[in-house]
Motif scaffolding. Structure first.
Motif, PDB file in Angstrom:
ATOM      1  N   GLU A   1       0.842  -1.184   0.000  1.00  0.00           N
ATOM      2  CA  GLU A   1       0.000   0.000   0.000  1.00  0.00           C
ATOM      3  C   GLU A   1       0.886   1.246   0.000  1.00  0.00           C
ATOM      4  O   GLU A   1       0.619   2.208  -0.700  1.00  0.00           O
TER       5      GLU A   1
ATOM      6  N   LEU B   1       3.731   3.441  -1.009  1.00  0.00           N
ATOM      7  CA  LEU B   1       4.601   3.539  -2.187  1.00  0.00           C
ATOM      8  C   LEU B   1       6.068   3.783  -1.835  1.00  0.00           C
ATOM      9  O   LEU B   1       6.940   3.592  -2.671  1.00  0.00           O
ATOM     10  N   LEU B   2       6.347   4.213  -0.617  1.00  0.00           N
ATOM     11  CA  LEU B   2       7.739   4.478  -0.244  1.00  0.00           C
ATOM     12  C   LEU B   2       8.468   3.223   0.236  1.00  0.00           C
ATOM     13  O   LEU B   2       9.690   3.221   0.339  1.00  0.00           O
ATOM     14  N   LEU B   3       7.713   2.174   0.527  1.00  0.00           N
ATOM     15  CA  LEU B   3       8.353   1.007   1.141  1.00  0.00           C
ATOM     16  C   LEU B   3       9.332   0.307   0.209  1.00  0.00           C
ATOM     17  O   LEU B   3      10.468   0.021   0.589  1.00  0.00           O
TER      18      LEU B   3
ATOM     19  N   ASP C   1      -8.978   4.781  10.854  1.00  0.00           N
ATOM     20  CA  ASP C   1      -7.801   5.570  10.473  1.00  0.00           C
ATOM     21  C   ASP C   1      -7.652   5.747   8.966  1.00  0.00           C
ATOM     22  O   ASP C   1      -6.617   6.220   8.500  1.00  0.00           O
ATOM     23  N   TYR C   2      -8.646   5.366   8.194  1.00  0.00           N
ATOM     24  CA  TYR C   2      -8.597   5.599   6.751  1.00  0.00           C
ATOM     25  C   TYR C   2      -9.636   6.660   6.405  1.00  0.00           C
ATOM     26  O   TYR C   2     -10.624   6.822   7.108  1.00  0.00           O
TER      27      TYR C   2
ATOM     28  N   THR D   1      10.060  10.499  -4.731  1.00  0.00           N
ATOM     29  CA  THR D   1      10.331   9.357  -3.865  1.00  0.00           C
ATOM     30  C   THR D   1      11.756   9.424  -3.318  1.00  0.00           C
ATOM     31  O   THR D   1      11.989   9.215  -2.121  1.00  0.00           O
TER      32      THR D   1
ATOM     33  N   HIS E   1      -4.269   7.888  15.357  1.00  0.00           N
ATOM     34  CA  HIS E   1      -4.561   7.489  13.961  1.00  0.00           C
ATOM     35  C   HIS E   1      -3.321   7.203  13.126  1.00  0.00           C
ATOM     36  O   HIS E   1      -3.428   7.098  11.909  1.00  0.00           O
ATOM     37  N   CYS E   2      -2.150   7.112  13.742  1.00  0.00           N
ATOM     38  CA  CYS E   2      -0.937   6.873  12.960  1.00  0.00           C
ATOM     39  C   CYS E   2      -0.540   5.413  13.089  1.00  0.00           C
ATOM     40  O   CYS E   2      -0.136   4.971  14.167  1.00  0.00           O
ATOM     41  N   GLU E   3      -0.642   4.686  11.996  1.00  0.00           N
ATOM     42  CA  GLU E   3      -0.349   3.253  12.052  1.00  0.00           C
ATOM     43  C   GLU E   3       1.150   2.978  12.193  1.00  0.00           C
ATOM     44  O   GLU E   3       1.545   1.857  12.464  1.00  0.00           O
TER      45      GLU E   3
ATOM     46  N   SER F   1       8.409  -0.205   9.276  1.00  0.00           N
ATOM     47  CA  SER F   1       7.981   0.123   7.912  1.00  0.00           C
ATOM     48  C   SER F   1       7.448   1.556   7.814  1.00  0.00           C
ATOM     49  O   SER F   1       6.905   1.937   6.783  1.00  0.00           O
TER      50      SER F   1
ATOM     51  N   VAL G   1       8.271   4.405   6.914  1.00  0.00           N
ATOM     52  CA  VAL G   1       9.193   5.260   6.152  1.00  0.00           C
ATOM     53  C   VAL G   1       8.612   6.656   5.954  1.00  0.00           C
ATOM     54  O   VAL G   1       9.312   7.663   6.097  1.00  0.00           O
ATOM     55  N   SER G   2       7.333   6.715   5.628  1.00  0.00           N
ATOM     56  CA  SER G   2       6.704   8.024   5.405  1.00  0.00           C
ATOM     57  C   SER G   2       6.709   8.854   6.684  1.00  0.00           C
ATOM     58  O   SER G   2       6.970  10.065   6.651  1.00  0.00           O
TER      59      SER G   2
ATOM     60  N   ASN H   1       2.712  10.129  -3.639  1.00  0.00           N
ATOM     61  CA  ASN H   1       3.364   9.111  -2.824  1.00  0.00           C
ATOM     62  C   ASN H   1       2.587   8.795  -1.555  1.00  0.00           C
ATOM     63  O   ASN H   1       2.980   7.915  -0.789  1.00  0.00           O
TER      64      ASN H   1
ATOM     65  N   SER I   1      -0.230   7.156   0.583  1.00  0.00           N
ATOM     66  CA  SER I   1      -1.108   6.002   0.461  1.00  0.00           C
ATOM     67  C   SER I   1      -2.327   6.216   1.341  1.00  0.00           C
ATOM     68  O   SER I   1      -2.328   7.063   2.227  1.00  0.00           O
ATOM     69  N   MET I   2      -3.367   5.436   1.082  1.00  0.00           N
ATOM     70  CA  MET I   2      -4.637   5.646   1.777  1.00  0.00           C
ATOM     71  C   MET I   2      -4.476   5.650   3.293  1.00  0.00           C
ATOM     72  O   MET I   2      -4.970   6.512   3.984  1.00  0.00           O
ATOM     73  N   GLY I   3      -3.757   4.630   3.770  1.00  0.00           N
ATOM     74  CA  GLY I   3      -3.661   4.486   5.218  1.00  0.00           C
ATOM     75  C   GLY I   3      -2.709   5.470   5.858  1.00  0.00           C
ATOM     76  O   GLY I   3      -2.755   5.692   7.061  1.00  0.00           O
ATOM     77  N   LYS I   4      -1.812   6.010   5.045  1.00  0.00           N
ATOM     78  CA  LYS I   4      -0.796   6.897   5.605  1.00  0.00           C
ATOM     79  C   LYS I   4      -1.317   8.315   5.783  1.00  0.00           C
ATOM     80  O   LYS I   4      -0.912   9.013   6.696  1.00  0.00           O
TER      81      LYS I   4
ATOM     82  N   MET J   1      -4.018   9.889   6.747  1.00  0.00           N
ATOM     83  CA  MET J   1      -4.627  10.305   8.012  1.00  0.00           C
ATOM     84  C   MET J   1      -3.590  10.375   9.126  1.00  0.00           C
ATOM     85  O   MET J   1      -3.571  11.309   9.923  1.00  0.00           O
TER      86      MET J   1
END
Lengths: 293, 141
Positions: free
Chosen positions: A43, A45-47, A194-195, B22, B52-54, B79, B81-82, B117, B119-122, B124
């Motif tokens: 999901e 894109l940076l990973l 959280d989405y 990126t 809300h931060c995974e 993981s 990274v963002s 760059n 993503s949906m989950g990031k 929020m």
């Protein structure tokens, strides 16, 4: 030796099709196998650019698998171009792995099935297990010689359900699995925790759908799939799903449900299971479709 | 003023190519430094956890003798990274400014920085990181 042991571990879990999974040990021992193409699908894109399994290529669900204009998957022509770009032939075994316990890896695996690339596997545990085991990762992006992938036809019918089919399925009291969070199923929230809310106008679930959140199929500590007896307990005993009955899985846009689709089809051997990728973002916005809360 | 942040946002605005953006984001992620033990140690106080931060990000804003703030972050998800990239950007752009200025930042900078760059989950979670910094700055004004 580890390779044998870990593959034996997968074989010992009682899956209907254990060959659909490979272990991290197996992948580590096939990093340089020209007949294997390791594909990371995430999901985030940076990973992949931040690091990935040596030799792995990236297939991104938005950039590579979805049509850029209409809500649909890529054309057969675009698929063959993708296969050529990542150096895959029909004989290449494609091994998918990714973030979020292989959620997106299963989605990519499912899309590949639309085009008949059945020579595909999921690396059990995905990126999480590989990282936890401290295995090698790199930022080096590999380059493979372009292949000539033969012309294919996209065949949605075997694995994909559309809204009209789901309506008929509901009318026939067919079995459905709603793999979203319990709150989404209940209609108390319109999106994943959280989405962002992607705009469904109604909350709830498709009538008679069983609520089995997708992540219950995995072991949270390392992202591996639960054993067949555990999955039988979850899907068949607790929720009453029958493996010989047509089954449709759905979520919000069909990504989480592709993970459940994989578990039902390959690990439990459900005979006829499809993924409804229109899912709640279509159903919850459609006029006149039945909804339960 | 928020000159350093504006400069950073202008830099990102010039990176229209996805691959270039990126690379820029990863270069910031590489600059990420975890909160020093002199400020906080594990288990971190949950009051500093970003909601809300995974990526399980924590943030601290410590007032310096000159009245400015120094930001610290911890990103527990390997993981994340963002989140690490954003932490480095916020630290480099905002640390050393008075709370009243930091309190002016808004979560929409996340979209300006990450664009395609994100993503949906990031999204929020990253906006929550900005909001958390803003709230901490407001609290000590």
């Amino acid at each position: 030796m580890n390779n044998n042991r870990s593959m034996k571990d997968i074989a010992s879990r009682g899956y209907a099709h254990p060959e659909a999974l490979v272990s991290t040990d197996w992948v580590a021992e096939h990093l340089h196998d020209p007949n294997i193409r390791i594909v990371e699908s995430n999901e985030d894109l940076l990973l992949y650019p931040s690091n990935h399994i040596p030799g792995a290529v990236q297939v991104d669900w938005t950039q590579d698998l979805n049509d850029k204009i209409q809500r649909d998957y890529i054309s057969a022509k675009a698929f063959t171009a993708l296969m050529s770009r990542i150096g895959v032939t029909p004989k290449t075994t494609v091994v998918f792995y990714g973030d979020k316990n292989n959620w997106w890896a299963c989605y990519a695996f499912w899309v590949f099935q639309l085009f008949g690339h059945t020579n595909a596997r999921i690396m059990d545990g995905g990126r999480l297990k590989w990282e936890k085991e401290g295995r090698a990762m790199t930022r080096e992006v590999p380059s493979y010689a372009a292949t000539k992938y033969p012309k294919v036809t996209r065949k949605d019918a075997p694995v994909r359900a559309f809204k009209a089919q789901v309506l008929k399925h509901v009318a026939a009291k067919g079995q459905l699995v709603d793999v979203r969070s319990p709150e989404e199923y209940a209609g108390t929230r319109m999106h994943m925790p959280d989405y962002p809310n992607e705009g469904a106008l109604r909350g709830g679930h498709i009538p008679r759908a069983k609520s089995v959140p997708w992540a219950r199929a995995i072991n949270a500590e390392d992202g591996t799939f639960k054993t067949a007896p555990e999955l039988v307990e979850l899907y068949q005993k607790t929720n009453g799903l029958k493996k010989d009955k047509p089954t449709i899985a759905y979520c919000r846009i069909g990504e989480r449900s592709s993970h459940t689709w994989f578990a039902l089809k390959y690990l439990l051997g459900f005979k006829n299971v499809k993924n409804y990728d229109g899912s709640w973002t279509e159903w919850g916005n459609s006029v006149g479709v039945p909804i339960e809360k | 003023m928020l000159d350093r942040l504006h400069d950073t946002l202008e830099t990102f605005a010039t990176f229209t190519d996805t691959a270039d953006r990126t690379s820029l984001l990863l270069s910031y992620a590489d600059l990420y430094k975890e909160v020093p033990a002199s400020v906080a140690t594990r288990p971190f106080d949950r009051s500093h956890l970003v909601p809300h931060c995974e990526s399980e990000a924590y943030v601290w804003a410590n007032k310096q003798p000159d009245g400015t703030l120094k930001l610290y972050f911890a990103v527990e998800n390997p993981s994340g990274v963002s989140a690490k990239a954003l932490a480095a950007i916020l630290d480099r752009s905002l640390s050393g400014l008075p709370p009243s200025e930091i309190a002016q930042i808004t979560p929409d900078i996340v979209e300006q920085i990450f664009r395609q760059n994100i993503s949906m989950g990031k999204g929020m979670g990253l906006m929550s990181m900005v909001q958390a910094v803003r709230s901490l700055a407001k609290a000590v004004q």
